[in-house]
Design a protein around this motif. Structure first.
Motif, PDB file in Angstrom:
ATOM      1  N   VAL A 228       0.720  -1.237   0.011  1.00  0.00           N
ATOM      2  CA  VAL A 228      -0.123  -0.178   0.068  1.00  0.00           C
ATOM      3  C   VAL A 228       1.014   1.168   0.024  1.00  0.00           C
ATOM      4  CG1 VAL A 228      -1.786   1.174   1.300  1.00  0.00           C
ATOM      5  CG2 VAL A 228      -1.725  -1.266   1.164  1.00  0.00           C
ATOM      6  N   GLY A 233      -1.290   4.402  -1.415  1.00  0.00           N
ATOM      7  CA  GLY A 233      -2.415   4.579  -0.774  1.00  0.00           C
ATOM      8  C   GLY A 233      -2.354   4.946   0.984  1.00  0.00           C
ATOM      9  N   SER A 245      -4.655   7.786   2.221  1.00  0.00           N
ATOM     10  CA  SER A 245      -5.100   8.533   1.181  1.00  0.00           C
ATOM     11  C   SER A 245      -6.609   8.385   1.027  1.00  0.00           C
ATOM     12  CB  SER A 245      -4.635   7.899  -0.309  1.00  0.00           C
ATOM     13  OG  SER A 245      -5.293   8.513  -1.345  1.00  0.00           O
ATOM     14  N   VAL A 248      -8.643   5.871  -0.859  1.00  0.00           N
ATOM     15  CA  VAL A 248      -8.836   4.562  -0.539  1.00  0.00           C
ATOM     16  C   VAL A 248      -9.924   4.308  -0.032  1.00  0.00           C
ATOM     17  CG1 VAL A 248      -8.087   2.919   1.435  1.00  0.00           C
ATOM     18  CG2 VAL A 248      -6.318   4.401   0.288  1.00  0.00           C
TER      19      VAL A 248
END
Ligand SMILES: [Zn+2]
Length: 292
Positions: A228, A233, A245, A248
């Motif tokens: 991730v 993310g 983020s 997400v």
């Protein structure tokens, strides 16, 4: 001296130009190399390549914006001279910004591919295709992307050749030790017998972007949080807290393994001097993290 075909492909590398990371041209070239490897015709239809390129860009471009027509058209003008759109004249004049739009490339049935002499050379020398694909992956993306990209473009796993920059074999061990063999985000510290399992040393500033093999550029992360981080993310703020983020979405599952860590500090390493350096964290936020 005339550059070799592999050198011409390598010359499009985006990191050396300064400014932001732009994976558009490398991804288009990888799609085209996979086509060639499957024995498909020299020129592929834009309408067939664009959806896959858009999907790749949505995942691997910093902004998540997908404009497949940009690299498809602009790569023709690259000094490497490795890309042709045979319908070029018919698609002119250019529209605003010097591009031809997505709609026009589709309605004009545009095709793209390698110039004849390069196409013939690559078909006769499959190992050169491997060398070029390996180079494009290593020069532009972190290792955690490689297998996923190859799966998406339908290219068999590329045999690793000599890397361009040597990796320090001690990096992984030093980073995991600095964080006491646990994930700096979730604390996972699973072992299989005596050995750590599912724990990795992540580069904060990618090796492909010149990030050093030093503990201040590393984080000990579980496989999931490493992935991730590399996809953007999650990011890390200047106070060394986890930022998830806004892009997400976690739809279901017993536990949300991302949002519960938003705003939480990273686990501190064993020494303060091992802490992630701001320069690397800021590079990641600017070039990889998908801003909300
Ligand atoms: Zn974790």
């Amino acid at each position: 001296m005339t550059p070799s075909i592999a050198e011409r492909f390598a010359s499009i590398t985006q990191f050396q130009r300064g400014g932001h990371r732009a994976p558009h041209k490398p991804l288009l070239l990888l799609i085209a190399l996979a086509r060639l490897q499957r024995g498909e015709p020299q020129y592929g239809a834009y309408s067939e390549m664009a959806p896959l390129l858009a999907e790749l860009l949505a995942l691997y471009n910093r902004t998540g914006l997908a404009h497949p027509h940009h690299p498809f058209w602009r790569l023709q003008n690259d000094s490497s001279a490795i890309w042709e759109v045979p319908e070029r004249e018919r698609l002119l004049p250019l529209e605003n910004g010097g591009d031809v739009s997505n709609a026009r490339l589709i309605s004009g049935d545009a095709h793209g591919g390698f110039p004849t002499e390069i196409d013939a050379h690559l078909r006769a020398h499959p190992s050169v295709v491997n060398t070029i694909a390996t180079g494009l992956l290593h020069d532009n993306f972190p290792p955690s992307y490689h297998e996923d990209i190859l799966n998406m473009i339908g290219m068999p796993w590329v045999v690793e050749e000599a890397p361009r920059r040597i990796r320090d074999p001690k990096f992984r061990g030093s980073v995991l030790r600095a964080y006491n063999y646990s994930c700096a985000i979730c604390g996972y510290d699973g072992r299989l017998g005596e050995k750590s399992m599912g724990l990795e040393a992540a580069h904060i500033k990618w090796h492909a972007a010149g990030g050093p093999d030093e503990i201040e550029n590393g984080l000990s992360l579980c496989t999931f949080h490493h992935k991730v981080l590399d996809l953007g993310g999650l990011g890390i703020d200047d106070e060394l807290r986890v930022v998830i983020s806004g892009d997400v979405n976690v739809r279901s599952g017993p536990t949300d393994w991302l949002h519960q860590f938003h705003g939480q500090p990273l686990a501190p390493p064993q020494r303060e001097s091992f802490q992630p350096a701001l320069a690397f964290i800021r590079w990641h936020r600017s070039e990889v993290f998908k801003q909300p």
